[in-house]
Design a protein around this motif. Structure first.
Motif, PDB file in Angstrom:
ATOM      1  N   ASN A 103       0.857  -1.188   0.000  1.00  0.00           N
ATOM      2  CA  ASN A 103       0.000   0.000   0.000  1.00  0.00           C
ATOM      3  C   ASN A 103       0.893   1.238   0.000  1.00  0.00           C
ATOM      4  O   ASN A 103       2.124   1.135  -0.020  1.00  0.00           O
ATOM      5  N   TYR A 104       0.254   2.399   0.063  1.00  0.00           N
ATOM      6  CA  TYR A 104       0.992   3.641   0.276  1.00  0.00           C
ATOM      7  C   TYR A 104       1.279   3.762   1.769  1.00  0.00           C
ATOM      8  O   TYR A 104       0.362   3.664   2.597  1.00  0.00           O
ATOM      9  N   TYR A 105       2.532   3.977   2.151  1.00  0.00           N
ATOM     10  CA  TYR A 105       2.908   4.185   3.549  1.00  0.00           C
ATOM     11  C   TYR A 105       3.755   5.447   3.653  1.00  0.00           C
ATOM     12  O   TYR A 105       4.856   5.511   3.088  1.00  0.00           O
ATOM     13  N   GLY A 106       3.244   6.425   4.382  1.00  0.00           N
ATOM     14  CA  GLY A 106       3.922   7.711   4.494  1.00  0.00           C
ATOM     15  C   GLY A 106       5.318   7.627   5.068  1.00  0.00           C
ATOM     16  O   GLY A 106       6.190   8.440   4.717  1.00  0.00           O
ATOM     17  N   PHE A 107       5.569   6.651   5.937  1.00  0.00           N
ATOM     18  CA  PHE A 107       6.887   6.563   6.572  1.00  0.00           C
ATOM     19  C   PHE A 107       8.007   6.315   5.561  1.00  0.00           C
ATOM     20  O   PHE A 107       9.170   6.594   5.830  1.00  0.00           O
ATOM     21  N   LEU A 108       7.651   5.787   4.377  1.00  0.00           N
ATOM     22  CA  LEU A 108       8.673   5.536   3.367  1.00  0.00           C
ATOM     23  C   LEU A 108       9.351   6.819   2.897  1.00  0.00           C
ATOM     24  O   LEU A 108      10.464   6.782   2.358  1.00  0.00           O
ATOM     25  N   ALA A 109       8.699   7.948   3.129  1.00  0.00           N
ATOM     26  CA  ALA A 109       9.292   9.230   2.736  1.00  0.00           C
ATOM     27  C   ALA A 109      10.580   9.518   3.489  1.00  0.00           C
ATOM     28  O   ALA A 109      11.424  10.301   3.024  1.00  0.00           O
ATOM     29  N   VAL A 110      10.764   8.888   4.664  1.00  0.00           N
ATOM     30  CA  VAL A 110      11.944   9.184   5.490  1.00  0.00           C
ATOM     31  C   VAL A 110      12.796   7.942   5.748  1.00  0.00           C
ATOM     32  O   VAL A 110      13.676   7.961   6.600  1.00  0.00           O
ATOM     33  N   THR A 111      12.537   6.862   5.027  1.00  0.00           N
ATOM     34  CA  THR A 111      13.330   5.644   5.216  1.00  0.00           C
ATOM     35  C   THR A 111      14.331   5.513   4.082  1.00  0.00           C
ATOM     36  O   THR A 111      14.016   5.001   3.009  1.00  0.00           O
ATOM     37  N   VAL A 117      19.454  -2.777  -0.532  1.00  0.00           N
ATOM     38  CA  VAL A 117      18.152  -3.130   0.036  1.00  0.00           C
ATOM     39  C   VAL A 117      17.084  -2.605  -0.912  1.00  0.00           C
ATOM     40  O   VAL A 117      17.037  -1.417  -1.220  1.00  0.00           O
ATOM     41  N   SER A 118      16.232  -3.503  -1.409  1.00  0.00           N
ATOM     42  CA  SER A 118      15.183  -3.104  -2.343  1.00  0.00           C
ATOM     43  C   SER A 118      13.842  -2.982  -1.633  1.00  0.00           C
ATOM     44  O   SER A 118      13.531  -3.762  -0.730  1.00  0.00           O
ATOM     45  N   CYS A 119      13.046  -1.997  -2.067  1.00  0.00           N
ATOM     46  CA  CYS A 119      11.681  -1.828  -1.588  1.00  0.00           C
ATOM     47  C   CYS A 119      10.750  -2.234  -2.733  1.00  0.00           C
ATOM     48  O   CYS A 119      10.756  -1.614  -3.794  1.00  0.00           O
ATOM     49  N   ILE A 120       9.943  -3.275  -2.495  1.00  0.00           N
ATOM     50  CA  ILE A 120       9.086  -3.831  -3.541  1.00  0.00           C
ATOM     51  C   ILE A 120       7.625  -3.568  -3.204  1.00  0.00           C
ATOM     52  O   ILE A 120       7.160  -3.913  -2.109  1.00  0.00           O
ATOM     53  N   GLN A 121       6.917  -2.956  -4.133  1.00  0.00           N
ATOM     54  CA  GLN A 121       5.508  -2.633  -3.932  1.00  0.00           C
ATOM     55  C   GLN A 121       4.621  -3.771  -4.464  1.00  0.00           C
ATOM     56  O   GLN A 121       4.562  -4.034  -5.662  1.00  0.00           O
ATOM     57  N   LEU A 122       3.942  -4.464  -3.539  1.00  0.00           N
ATOM     58  CA  LEU A 122       2.964  -5.497  -3.900  1.00  0.00           C
ATOM     59  C   LEU A 122       1.578  -4.849  -3.868  1.00  0.00           C
ATOM     60  O   LEU A 122       0.811  -5.064  -2.935  1.00  0.00           O
ATOM     61  N   TRP A 123       1.259  -4.064  -4.842  1.00  0.00           N
ATOM     62  CA  TRP A 123       0.004  -3.297  -4.829  1.00  0.00           C
ATOM     63  C   TRP A 123      -1.196  -4.221  -4.663  1.00  0.00           C
ATOM     64  O   TRP A 123      -1.172  -5.378  -5.066  1.00  0.00           O
ATOM     65  N   LYS A 151       5.502  12.087  -3.482  1.00  0.00           N
ATOM     66  CA  LYS A 151       6.553  11.832  -4.468  1.00  0.00           C
ATOM     67  C   LYS A 151       7.749  11.120  -3.844  1.00  0.00           C
ATOM     68  O   LYS A 151       8.359  10.237  -4.462  1.00  0.00           O
ATOM     69  N   LYS A 152       8.087  11.492  -2.610  1.00  0.00           N
ATOM     70  CA  LYS A 152       9.191  10.819  -1.925  1.00  0.00           C
ATOM     71  C   LYS A 152       8.876   9.349  -1.687  1.00  0.00           C
ATOM     72  O   LYS A 152       9.744   8.478  -1.833  1.00  0.00           O
ATOM     73  N   VAL A 153       7.625   9.071  -1.300  1.00  0.00           N
ATOM     74  CA  VAL A 153       7.216   7.677  -1.077  1.00  0.00           C
ATOM     75  C   VAL A 153       7.302   6.892  -2.375  1.00  0.00           C
ATOM     76  O   VAL A 153       7.871   5.791  -2.421  1.00  0.00           O
ATOM     77  N   TYR A 154       6.754   7.425  -3.455  1.00  0.00           N
ATOM     78  CA  TYR A 154       6.767   6.713  -4.726  1.00  0.00           C
ATOM     79  C   TYR A 154       8.191   6.500  -5.241  1.00  0.00           C
ATOM     80  O   TYR A 154       8.493   5.466  -5.852  1.00  0.00           O
ATOM     81  N   ASN A 155       9.070   7.459  -4.988  1.00  0.00           N
ATOM     82  CA  ASN A 155      10.464   7.319  -5.410  1.00  0.00           C
ATOM     83  C   ASN A 155      11.192   6.232  -4.633  1.00  0.00           C
ATOM     84  O   ASN A 155      12.273   5.782  -5.042  1.00  0.00           O
ATOM     85  N   ARG A 156      10.626   5.829  -3.517  1.00  0.00           N
ATOM     86  CA  ARG A 156      11.236   4.777  -2.708  1.00  0.00           C
ATOM     87  C   ARG A 156      11.002   3.390  -3.311  1.00  0.00           C
ATOM     88  O   ARG A 156      11.702   2.436  -2.958  1.00  0.00           O
ATOM     89  N   PHE A 157      10.035   3.262  -4.219  1.00  0.00           N
ATOM     90  CA  PHE A 157       9.738   1.955  -4.797  1.00  0.00           C
ATOM     91  C   PHE A 157      10.819   1.577  -5.811  1.00  0.00           C
ATOM     92  O   PHE A 157      10.936   2.184  -6.870  1.00  0.00           O
ATOM     93  N   ASP A 158      11.604   0.564  -5.483  1.00  0.00           N
ATOM     94  CA  ASP A 158      12.581   0.059  -6.448  1.00  0.00           C
ATOM     95  C   ASP A 158      11.893  -0.777  -7.515  1.00  0.00           C
ATOM     96  O   ASP A 158      12.282  -0.756  -8.685  1.00  0.00           O
ATOM     97  N   ALA A 174       0.989   6.684 -12.270  1.00  0.00           N
ATOM     98  CA  ALA A 174       0.525   6.944 -10.902  1.00  0.00           C
ATOM     99  C   ALA A 174       1.667   7.238  -9.950  1.00  0.00           C
ATOM    100  O   ALA A 174       1.537   8.071  -9.045  1.00  0.00           O
ATOM    101  N   PHE A 175       2.807   6.561 -10.138  1.00  0.00           N
ATOM    102  CA  PHE A 175       3.930   6.706  -9.218  1.00  0.00           C
ATOM    103  C   PHE A 175       5.090   7.497  -9.800  1.00  0.00           C
ATOM    104  O   PHE A 175       6.092   7.715  -9.123  1.00  0.00           O
ATOM    105  N   GLY A 176       4.970   7.905 -11.042  1.00  0.00           N
ATOM    106  CA  GLY A 176       6.057   8.672 -11.665  1.00  0.00           C
ATOM    107  C   GLY A 176       7.317   7.860 -11.830  1.00  0.00           C
ATOM    108  O   GLY A 176       8.427   8.374 -11.646  1.00  0.00           O
TER     109      GLY A 176
END
Length: 392
Positions: A103-111, A117-123, A151-158, A174-176
């Motif tokens: 899902n969208y998680y706001g905390f990803l903006a600061v992680t 380490v990859s961040c994978i979005q399982l929408w 935008k910071k959260v979406y940029n976190r998705f590898d 949607a995520f740019g």
């Protein structure tokens, strides 16, 4: 503005704790953050079968999925008021090898995760009718700070996982993101639709739970949630009329938002079944004979069953104006579009469905979701140089 200040304070605290735990050594584990859980569950199973990774599952307050603990799996409640759980969750996020989110998680903006380490979005959807992310129409009313955070959260998705070119294009908008961030390995939870043994178990359990169905066909009504919709008056479905016309041959299952309370259903207990609390709607989909939906993502997975669908879009113009669609609605959906109960009943009784159209729709949106999506995903991420067939 006050809301943005509260969020900013929370994220500052999160960033500081995360930065502290990054000093701890990275360990052989994968962390999942779950709001919905279905894609997570299938991915976890494949990960445990195909690797030696430990699994940490961080359950948000929205997640109703039951994840069992096991020797290599730990489940933690991820909610701020529970400070110890919250700290443990951040520790695992800061010290794992990979992070999966659904899902969208706001905390990803600061992680700022460590190198490699990859961040994978399982929408949580195999397809999309209404716009979301950077294309959400309501985003223009949000504070500039919120837009920067998005935008910071979406940029976190590898990587973002999908089952089709169509959904890949939507994710890019949607995520740019560019195409290199999209993994077309298939949607993990769709593996259920190809697992006959699991289907048999779920069917036996559900049949025992609803013995009143008998030999009648199942109609499932699974609409999207509308803001402020709380009771029968908001449902816009004339259940009394449907009972009169259909109850001899059909039963009606309702899969609604947990906030909705439909008292009318109790008056037709041998016709209407409220399954809104069902943990995984996919367990119901393969038993359903006809789906009624609107702007929900449920039809994209139901298409795997290649069964009839009707689209009860009573507020089509209004919803299109307020929420927005990715493409022309009536050209996208693989079934009749109706706007009142009378028309809906006519379609159901006449059986005016085009199964070939549903097959085409399924191929367009699920062509890489072929029963081994979870394995293909883990193979791609954890064994990229291994060309052998993954095992169960």
């Amino acid at each position: 503005m006050i809301r943005e200040m509260v969020i900013a304070v929370y994220l500052l605290a999160f960033r500081m704790v995360f930065a502290f735990f990054k000093w701890f050594p990275k360990t052989n584990k994968t962390t999942f953050v779950a709001s919905f859980g279905h894609n997570v569950l299938y991915t976890v199973r494949a990960l445990e079968n195909m690797t030696d990774q430990r699994v940490i599952i961080l359950k948000t307050h929205k997640c109703c999925m039951a994840f069992d603990d096991s020797p290599r799996r730990r489940v933690i409640r991820f909610k701020f008021p529970h400070v110890l759980h919250w700290l443990r969750a951040i520790y695992h996020l800061a010290t794992c090898k990979n992070v999966f989110v659904d899902n969208y998680y706001g905390f990803l903006a600061v992680t700022h995760f460590r190198t490699n380490v990859s961040c994978i979005q399982l929408w949580h959807a195999a397809g999309a009718i209404k716009t979301f992310g950077l294309k959400d129409k309501t985003i223009k009313h949000r504070h500039p700070l919120a837009l920067r955070r998005f935008k910071k959260v979406y940029n976190r998705f590898d990587y973002v996982v999908t089952g089709s070119e169509k959904m890949a294009s939507i994710f890019e908008e949607a995520f740019g993101l560019s195409g290199e961030h999209i993994l077309k390995t298939g949607v993990p939870r769709t593996d259920f639709f190809f697992d006959t043994e699991d289907q048999f178990r779920k069917k036996s359990a559900l049949t025992g739970q609803f013995p009143g169905i008998g030999h009648r066909k199942i109609i499932l009504y699974a609409p999207t949630y509308r803001d402020g919709a709380l009771d029968d008056s908001d449902l816009r479905l004339d259940i009394a009329k449907m009972y009169t016309e259909l109850h001899r041959d059909y039963v009606l299952f309702l899969s609604l938002h947990p906030k909705m309370r439909v008292q009318t259903a109790y008056a037709y207990h041998d016709f209407v079944y409220d399954i809104s609390g069902l943990e995984n709607i996919n367990h119901m989909l393969f038993m359903t004979d006809i789906l009624i939906s609107d702007y929900s993502s449920v039809p994209f997975e139901f298409a795997l069953c290649c069964k009839p669908m009707v689209f009860f879009a009573y507020d089509l113009e209004e919803y299109s104006e307020s929420k927005g669609f990715w493409t022309n609605y009536e050209e996208l959906v693989p079934g009749p579009v109706v706007k009142d109960t009378e028309s809906l009943i006519d379609v159901l009784k006449a059986g005016r469905f085009n199964i070939e159209e549903i097959g085409t729709f399924n191929h367009e949106w699920n062509y890489t979701s072929t029963g081994r999506s979870s394995e293909k995903l883990i193979q791609t991420l954890y064994h990229p140089n291994d060309t052998s067939t993954p095992h169960r």
